[in-house]
Design a protein around this motif. Structure first.
Motif, PDB file in Angstrom:
ATOM      1  N   ALA A  78       0.835  -1.206   0.000  1.00 29.78           N
ATOM      2  CA  ALA A  78       0.000   0.000   0.000  1.00 29.78           C
ATOM      3  C   ALA A  78       0.869   1.256   0.000  1.00 29.78           C
ATOM      4  CB  ALA A  78      -0.925  -0.017   1.218  1.00 29.78           C
ATOM      5  N   LEU A  79       1.974   1.207   0.745  1.00 27.66           N
ATOM      6  CA  LEU A  79       2.861   2.365   0.837  1.00 27.66           C
ATOM      7  C   LEU A  79       3.539   2.647  -0.498  1.00 27.66           C
ATOM      8  CD1 LEU A  79       3.802   4.391   2.986  1.00 27.66           C
ATOM      9  CD2 LEU A  79       5.730   2.865   3.459  1.00 27.66           C
ATOM     10  N   VAL A  80       4.026   1.595  -1.157  1.00 22.82           N
ATOM     11  CA  VAL A  80       4.685   1.768  -2.462  1.00 22.82           C
ATOM     12  C   VAL A  80       3.702   2.311  -3.484  1.00 22.82           C
ATOM     13  CG1 VAL A  80       5.707   0.501  -4.396  1.00 22.82           C
ATOM     14  CG2 VAL A  80       6.476   0.044  -2.068  1.00 22.82           C
ATOM     15  N   SER A  81       2.464   1.789  -3.461  1.00 25.79           N
ATOM     16  CA  SER A  81       1.443   2.270  -4.384  1.00 25.79           C
ATOM     17  C   SER A  81       1.146   3.746  -4.167  1.00 25.79           C
ATOM     18  CB  SER A  81       0.170   1.439  -4.213  1.00 25.79           C
ATOM     19  OG  SER A  81      -0.868   1.931  -5.026  1.00 25.79           O
ATOM     20  N   PHE A  82       1.043   4.146  -2.903  1.00 21.90           N
ATOM     21  CA  PHE A  82       0.748   5.543  -2.579  1.00 21.90           C
ATOM     22  C   PHE A  82       1.897   6.452  -3.006  1.00 21.90           C
ATOM     23  CE2 PHE A  82       0.351   9.131   0.420  1.00 21.90           C
ATOM     24  CZ  PHE A  82      -0.944   9.540   0.094  1.00 21.90           C
ATOM     25  N   LEU A  83       3.132   6.026  -2.738  1.00 25.50           N
ATOM     26  CA  LEU A  83       4.290   6.833  -3.118  1.00 25.50           C
ATOM     27  C   LEU A  83       4.412   6.947  -4.636  1.00 25.50           C
ATOM     28  CD1 LEU A  83       6.940   5.528  -0.552  1.00 25.50           C
ATOM     29  CD2 LEU A  83       5.895   7.797  -0.598  1.00 25.50           C
ATOM     30  N   MET A 142       7.366  21.080  -3.617  1.00 29.03           N
ATOM     31  CA  MET A 142       7.211  21.444  -2.211  1.00 29.03           C
ATOM     32  C   MET A 142       6.134  20.588  -1.551  1.00 29.03           C
ATOM     33  SD  MET A 142       6.354  25.148  -0.487  1.00 29.03           S
ATOM     34  CE  MET A 142       7.945  25.798  -1.028  1.00 29.03           C
ATOM     35  N   HIS A 143       4.997  20.420  -2.245  1.00 29.67           N
ATOM     36  CA  HIS A 143       3.928  19.585  -1.694  1.00 29.67           C
ATOM     37  C   HIS A 143       4.373  18.128  -1.577  1.00 29.67           C
ATOM     38  CE1 HIS A 143       0.777  22.750  -3.078  1.00 29.67           C
ATOM     39  NE2 HIS A 143       1.117  22.919  -1.801  1.00 29.67           N
ATOM     40  N   ALA A 144       5.136  17.669  -2.555  1.00 29.40           N
ATOM     41  CA  ALA A 144       5.636  16.289  -2.514  1.00 29.40           C
ATOM     42  C   ALA A 144       6.583  16.097  -1.326  1.00 29.40           C
ATOM     43  CB  ALA A 144       6.354  15.956  -3.818  1.00 29.40           C
ATOM     44  N   ALA A 145       7.434  17.108  -1.065  1.00 26.84           N
ATOM     45  CA  ALA A 145       8.368  17.018   0.063  1.00 26.84           C
ATOM     46  C   ALA A 145       7.627  16.995   1.388  1.00 26.84           C
ATOM     47  CB  ALA A 145       9.351  18.190   0.008  1.00 26.84           C
ATOM     48  N   VAL A 146       6.567  17.801   1.500  1.00 22.33           N
ATOM     49  CA  VAL A 146       5.767  17.821   2.729  1.00 22.33           C
ATOM     50  C   VAL A 146       5.093  16.473   2.944  1.00 22.33           C
ATOM     51  CG1 VAL A 146       3.756  18.851   3.857  1.00 22.33           C
ATOM     52  CG2 VAL A 146       5.411  20.314   2.695  1.00 22.33           C
ATOM     53  N   LEU A 147       4.544  15.905   1.889  1.00 22.76           N
ATOM     54  CA  LEU A 147       3.894  14.597   1.989  1.00 22.76           C
ATOM     55  C   LEU A 147       4.888  13.514   2.391  1.00 22.76           C
ATOM     56  CD1 LEU A 147       1.395  14.470  -1.015  1.00 22.76           C
ATOM     57  CD2 LEU A 147       0.848  14.225   1.416  1.00 22.76           C
ATOM     58  N   LEU A 148       6.075  13.555   1.798  1.00 19.97           N
ATOM     59  CA  LEU A 148       7.096  12.560   2.137  1.00 19.97           C
ATOM     60  C   LEU A 148       7.528  12.691   3.595  1.00 19.97           C
ATOM     61  CD1 LEU A 148       9.333  12.600  -1.074  1.00 19.97           C
ATOM     62  CD2 LEU A 148       7.796  10.782  -0.314  1.00 19.97           C
ATOM     63  N   LEU A 149       7.634  13.934   4.073  1.00 20.84           N
ATOM     64  CA  LEU A 149       7.990  14.147   5.475  1.00 20.84           C
ATOM     65  C   LEU A 149       6.908  13.587   6.391  1.00 20.84           C
ATOM     66  CD1 LEU A 149      10.144  15.429   7.293  1.00 20.84           C
ATOM     67  CD2 LEU A 149       8.802  17.543   7.258  1.00 20.84           C
ATOM     68  N   LEU A 208       4.945  11.132   5.660  1.00 22.48           N
ATOM     69  CA  LEU A 208       4.915   9.672   5.514  1.00 22.48           C
ATOM     70  C   LEU A 208       6.156   8.983   6.078  1.00 22.48           C
ATOM     71  CD1 LEU A 208       3.493   9.353   1.889  1.00 22.48           C
ATOM     72  CD2 LEU A 208       2.323   8.743   4.019  1.00 22.48           C
ATOM     73  N   LEU A 209       7.147   9.764   6.524  1.00 23.73           N
ATOM     74  CA  LEU A 209       8.404   9.176   7.003  1.00 23.73           C
ATOM     75  C   LEU A 209       8.197   8.122   8.101  1.00 23.73           C
ATOM     76  CD1 LEU A 209      11.456   9.158   6.730  1.00 23.73           C
ATOM     77  CD2 LEU A 209      11.564  11.021   8.393  1.00 23.73           C
ATOM     78  N   PRO A 210       7.356   8.379   9.136  1.00 20.88           N
ATOM     79  CA  PRO A 210       7.139   7.339  10.163  1.00 20.88           C
ATOM     80  C   PRO A 210       6.550   6.056   9.581  1.00 20.88           C
ATOM     81  CG  PRO A 210       6.329   9.466  10.926  1.00 20.88           C
ATOM     82  CD  PRO A 210       6.634   9.620   9.467  1.00 20.88           C
ATOM     83  N   PHE A 211       5.675   6.194   8.564  1.00 20.71           N
ATOM     84  CA  PHE A 211       5.069   5.014   7.951  1.00 20.71           C
ATOM     85  C   PHE A 211       6.104   4.224   7.150  1.00 20.71           C
ATOM     86  CE2 PHE A 211       1.784   8.207   8.524  1.00 20.71           C
ATOM     87  CZ  PHE A 211       0.764   7.481   9.131  1.00 20.71           C
ATOM     88  N   VAL A 212       7.027   4.957   6.520  1.00 20.10           N
ATOM     89  CA  VAL A 212       8.113   4.296   5.779  1.00 20.10           C
ATOM     90  C   VAL A 212       9.026   3.544   6.748  1.00 20.10           C
ATOM     91  CG1 VAL A 212      10.141   4.670   4.323  1.00 20.10           C
ATOM     92  CG2 VAL A 212       8.042   5.960   3.895  1.00 20.10           C
ATOM     93  N   MET A 213       9.353   4.172   7.886  1.00 22.87           N
ATOM     94  CA  MET A 213      10.192   3.518   8.887  1.00 22.87           C
ATOM     95  C   MET A 213       9.523   2.250   9.411  1.00 22.87           C
ATOM     96  SD  MET A 213      12.966   5.181   9.015  1.00 22.87           S
ATOM     97  CE  MET A 213      13.657   4.348  10.444  1.00 22.87           C
TER      98      MET A 213
END
Length: 204
Positions: free
Chosen positions: A75-80, A91-98, A100-105
């Motif tokens: 699900a995470l790979v699909s969302f990314l 900028m919006h992509a960077a905010v979203l990635l930040l 999502l960082l706990p979910f990636v970890m």
């Protein structure tokens, strides 16, 4: 009491049938080697000219974690993928990635925990006045050192985990007065008692 057939009256030596150790009868009795060796434990000599104990534990809960990790990571790979293929600004992509960082970890940590529970091992080595505890998969993992002269008396202690589970840990007294404690997940008391009995032998 040790069985008569396990004691040589002429030499004063006794045999521990649990681990194959031969030593003074009093030492064998004092070390408590009548504890039955669990099938998940193997014994050998180590590189420190001492003794080595390997505990392998197959935890079915690791399989559940791997299934969960597969669903989570998919699900995470699909969302990314959708984020990077969309037309949103950098900028919006960077905010979203930040965000999502706990979910990636979690997507990294959970499968590692699952692999450890399925295929992990704990290796305890003692010799030359010290001991080491290794936990991991194959050669990859973490090691800890502790002082071990052979005169210490290891014992089993119960410790509550943050989740409320009772853990059976092995405690070895250290020169500073504190115990060195170790274990492998929710190992049962038989495993902990046998490791203590194995440690309480005279050092090699």
């Amino acid at each position: 009491m040790l069985p008569g057939e396990d004691v040589n009256l002429r030499t004063g030596l006794a045999l521990c049938r649990s681990c194959g150790y031969t030593g003074k009868a009093d030492d064998v009795k004092r070390a408590g080697f009548r504890v039955e060796k669990p099938s998940c434990i193997t014994l050998d000599k180590c590189s420190m000219n001492g003794r080595r104990l390997v505990y392998r534990r197959f935890g079915w809960e690791g399989l559940a974690l791997m299934v969960f990790a597969a669903v989570w990571d998919s699900a995470l790979v699909s969302f990314l993928s959708n984020i990077f293929s969309s037309s949103i600004s950098n900028m919006h992509a960077a905010v979203l990635l930040l965000f999502l960082l706990p979910f990636v970890m979690a997507g990294i940590v959970v499968p590692v925990m699952g692999l450890l529970l399925l295929f992990g091992r704990m290796v305890v080595e003692v010799g030359r006045g010290q001991g080491t505890v290794f936990r991991g998969i194959g050669p990859v993992g973490w090691s800890w050192r502790f002082s071990f002269s052979g005169k210490e008396t290891a014992r089993v202690v119960e410790v509550k985990s943050p989740k409320g589970a009772v853990l059976q840990l092995v405690a070895v007294p250290q020169p500073g007065g504190k115990d060195f404690r170790f274990g492998w997940g929710n190992q049962d008391v038989q495993v902990a008692e046998y490791i203590c009995a194995w440690l309480n032998r005279k050092s090699v």
